[in-house]
Design an enzyme around this catalytic site. Structure first.
Site, PDB file in Angstrom:
ATOM      1  N   THR A   7       0.845  -1.191   0.000  1.00  0.00           N
ATOM      2  CA  THR A   7       0.000   0.000   0.000  1.00  0.00           C
ATOM      3  C   THR A   7       0.884   1.245   0.000  1.00  0.00           C
ATOM      4  O   THR A   7       2.043   1.179   0.381  1.00  0.00           O
ATOM      5  CB  THR A   7      -0.906   0.019   1.263  1.00  0.00           C
ATOM      6  OG1 THR A   7      -1.648   1.225   1.310  1.00  0.00           O
ATOM      7  CG2 THR A   7      -0.107  -0.099   2.538  1.00  0.00           C
ATOM      8  N   ASN A   9      -0.240   3.682   1.784  1.00  0.00           N
ATOM      9  CA  ASN A   9      -0.754   4.306   3.002  1.00  0.00           C
ATOM     10  C   ASN A   9      -0.261   3.553   4.253  1.00  0.00           C
ATOM     11  O   ASN A   9      -0.831   2.525   4.623  1.00  0.00           O
ATOM     12  CB  ASN A   9      -2.288   4.292   2.923  1.00  0.00           C
ATOM     13  CG  ASN A   9      -2.940   4.818   4.181  1.00  0.00           C
ATOM     14  OD1 ASN A   9      -2.273   5.160   5.142  1.00  0.00           O
ATOM     15  ND2 ASN A   9      -4.258   4.860   4.164  1.00  0.00           N
ATOM     16  N   ASP A  65      -8.862  -2.693  -1.217  1.00  0.00           N
ATOM     17  CA  ASP A  65      -9.460  -1.586  -1.962  1.00  0.00           C
ATOM     18  C   ASP A  65     -10.815  -1.339  -1.327  1.00  0.00           C
ATOM     19  O   ASP A  65     -11.517  -2.286  -0.968  1.00  0.00           O
ATOM     20  CB  ASP A  65      -9.622  -1.972  -3.436  1.00  0.00           C
ATOM     21  CG  ASP A  65      -9.837  -0.757  -4.321  1.00  0.00           C
ATOM     22  OD1 ASP A  65      -9.503   0.373  -3.885  1.00  0.00           O
ATOM     23  OD2 ASP A  65     -10.338  -0.912  -5.443  1.00  0.00           O
ATOM     24  N   SER A  66     -11.172  -0.065  -1.153  1.00  0.00           N
ATOM     25  CA  SER A  66     -12.472   0.208  -0.546  1.00  0.00           C
ATOM     26  C   SER A  66     -13.127   1.401  -1.202  1.00  0.00           C
ATOM     27  O   SER A  66     -12.504   2.127  -1.981  1.00  0.00           O
ATOM     28  CB  SER A  66     -12.339   0.401   0.960  1.00  0.00           C
ATOM     29  OG  SER A  66     -11.254   1.216   1.277  1.00  0.00           O
ATOM     30  N   PHE A 140     -11.723  10.634   7.987  1.00  0.00           N
ATOM     31  CA  PHE A 140     -11.166  11.042   6.690  1.00  0.00           C
ATOM     32  C   PHE A 140     -12.195  10.773   5.596  1.00  0.00           C
ATOM     33  O   PHE A 140     -13.257  10.192   5.846  1.00  0.00           O
ATOM     34  CB  PHE A 140      -9.856  10.287   6.400  1.00  0.00           C
ATOM     35  CG  PHE A 140     -10.065   8.830   6.070  1.00  0.00           C
ATOM     36  CD1 PHE A 140     -10.317   7.904   7.059  1.00  0.00           C
ATOM     37  CD2 PHE A 140     -10.028   8.382   4.749  1.00  0.00           C
ATOM     38  CE1 PHE A 140     -10.533   6.566   6.756  1.00  0.00           C
ATOM     39  CE2 PHE A 140     -10.236   7.036   4.429  1.00  0.00           C
ATOM     40  CZ  PHE A 140     -10.488   6.130   5.443  1.00  0.00           C
ATOM     41  N   LYS A 162     -15.995   3.034  15.384  1.00  0.00           N
ATOM     42  CA  LYS A 162     -16.027   2.896  13.920  1.00  0.00           C
ATOM     43  C   LYS A 162     -15.495   1.508  13.514  1.00  0.00           C
ATOM     44  O   LYS A 162     -16.120   0.813  12.720  1.00  0.00           O
ATOM     45  CB  LYS A 162     -15.208   4.008  13.245  1.00  0.00           C
ATOM     46  CG  LYS A 162     -15.206   3.885  11.728  1.00  0.00           C
ATOM     47  CD  LYS A 162     -14.406   4.957  11.011  1.00  0.00           C
ATOM     48  CE  LYS A 162     -14.243   4.592   9.533  1.00  0.00           C
ATOM     49  NZ  LYS A 162     -13.406   5.518   8.783  1.00  0.00           N
ATOM     50  N   ARG A 168     -14.108  -1.894   6.886  1.00  0.00           N
ATOM     51  CA  ARG A 168     -12.729  -2.394   7.015  1.00  0.00           C
ATOM     52  C   ARG A 168     -12.632  -3.353   8.203  1.00  0.00           C
ATOM     53  O   ARG A 168     -12.023  -4.415   8.105  1.00  0.00           O
ATOM     54  CB  ARG A 168     -11.755  -1.219   7.174  1.00  0.00           C
ATOM     55  CG  ARG A 168     -10.326  -1.573   6.828  1.00  0.00           C
ATOM     56  CD  ARG A 168      -9.436  -0.359   6.635  1.00  0.00           C
ATOM     57  NE  ARG A 168      -9.798   0.415   5.466  1.00  0.00           N
ATOM     58  CZ  ARG A 168     -10.481   1.566   5.490  1.00  0.00           C
ATOM     59  NH1 ARG A 168     -10.849   2.095   6.635  1.00  0.00           N
ATOM     60  NH2 ARG A 168     -10.771   2.195   4.381  1.00  0.00           N
TER      61      ARG A 168
HETATM   62  P1  IMP Z   1      -8.852   2.934  -0.161  1.00  0.00           P
HETATM   63  O1  IMP Z   1      -9.060   1.904  -1.206  1.00  0.00           O
HETATM   64  O2  IMP Z   1      -8.916   2.354   1.234  1.00  0.00           O
HETATM   65  O3  IMP Z   1      -7.659   3.783  -0.377  1.00  0.00           O
HETATM   66  O4  IMP Z   1     -10.112   3.893  -0.220  1.00  0.00           O
HETATM   67  C1  IMP Z   1     -10.480   4.586  -1.410  1.00  0.00           C
HETATM   68  C2  IMP Z   1     -11.286   5.818  -1.079  1.00  0.00           C
HETATM   69  O5  IMP Z   1     -12.537   5.421  -0.486  1.00  0.00           O
HETATM   70  C3  IMP Z   1     -10.647   6.732  -0.054  1.00  0.00           C
HETATM   71  O6  IMP Z   1      -9.842   7.686  -0.690  1.00  0.00           O
HETATM   72  C4  IMP Z   1     -11.851   7.402   0.595  1.00  0.00           C
HETATM   73  O7  IMP Z   1     -12.267   8.501  -0.195  1.00  0.00           O
HETATM   74  C5  IMP Z   1     -12.921   6.338   0.520  1.00  0.00           C
HETATM   75  N1  IMP Z   1     -12.978   5.584   1.792  1.00  0.00           N
HETATM   76  C6  IMP Z   1     -12.589   4.300   2.003  1.00  0.00           C
HETATM   77  N2  IMP Z   1     -12.784   3.954   3.285  1.00  0.00           N
HETATM   78  C7  IMP Z   1     -13.302   5.033   3.906  1.00  0.00           C
HETATM   79  C8  IMP Z   1     -13.688   5.288   5.258  1.00  0.00           C
HETATM   80  O8  IMP Z   1     -13.591   4.446   6.169  1.00  0.00           O
HETATM   81  N3  IMP Z   1     -14.157   6.535   5.500  1.00  0.00           N
HETATM   82  C9  IMP Z   1     -14.271   7.497   4.550  1.00  0.00           C
HETATM   83  N4  IMP Z   1     -13.912   7.326   3.284  1.00  0.00           N
HETATM   84  C10 IMP Z   1     -13.427   6.085   2.955  1.00  0.00           C
END
Ligand code: IMP
Length: 185
Positions: A7, A9, A65-66, A140, A162, A168
């Site tokens: 990642t 992050n 991925d989320s 965030f 949360k 997640r």
């Molecule tokens: P990632 O795949 O975890 O990097 O998430 C992709 C995008 O989804 C992030 O940049 C956020 O905009 C949104 N996102 C994912 N998880 C969350 C959360 O728990 N809270 C708020 N936004 C989220």
């Protein structure tokens, strides 16, 4: 057992470490560039990402991925959540939802784990709705416009609360169940 968390992050590495340390798994932050496919399904993004990483000879790793999937917007921003957050932001989502009665939405998190030659892919979901204004200053991304209990946004609840209900948190719990039932931890 060591698992690479691939990642950009580093915050995610600490999160996985906290959840999985009780199972004798050590997380190692690793940056490996790979192409993310353009598709509307998180699981496809994760599976194709894993194929690309395995093709580089890398094994024993986690990627995820989320995104936020809004019912009335046909699942948008979904897999494009990071881009939508960067461009239209929360104000843009609220604008798209102006005068929309159906506020239903869900966060989804898909985790792919390559471990001891096996592939486990799980998806955690958190149902909720989009608020009418931004509320709270914690968290965030879309946290200020998403509520899981119809009352407080993710920006207004403590991190532990949360994690107990989030996409997640649910995905990590599903991953642990799958690792256990495959005899991997
Ligand atoms: P990632 O795949 O975890 O990097 O998430 C992709 C995008 O989804 C992030 O940049 C956020 O905009 C949104 N996102 C994912 N998880 C969350 C959360 O728990 N809270 C708020 N936004 C989220």
């Amino acid at each position: 057992m060591k698992l690479k968390v691939i990642t950009s992050n580093p915050g995610k590495v600490a999160e996985y470490q906290r959840e999985l340390s009780g199972y004798g798994i050590e997380m190692e932050h690793t940056r490996i560039p790979y192409n993310e496919v353009q598709t509307s399904e998180l699981e496809e993004v994760v599976n194709k990402g894993m194929d690309a990483i395995v093709a580089q000879g890398v094994r024993d790793f986690i990627i995820d991925d989320s995104g936020l999937f809004v019912d009335a917007l046909g699942g948008f921003p979904g897999v494009w959540s990071a881009y939508a957050q960067k461009t239209i932001g929360n104000k843009g989502i609220l604008k798209l939802m102006e005068d929309v009665e159906d506020r239903g939405a869900e966060f989804r998190c898909c985790i792919g784990c390559d471990i001891s030659g096996k592939r486990i892919v799980v998806t955690g979901v958190c149902r909720g709705s989009i608020t009418y204004s931004e509320m709270g200053d914690g968290g965030f991304g879309f946290d200020p416009v998403f509520t899981h209990d119809g009352n407080r946004t993710f920006s207004q609840i403590p991190m532990d609360e949360k994690n107990a209900v989030s996409h997640r948190g649910n995905a990590v719990r599903l991953l642990i169940d799958a690792l256990k039932s495959n005899g991997l931890v």
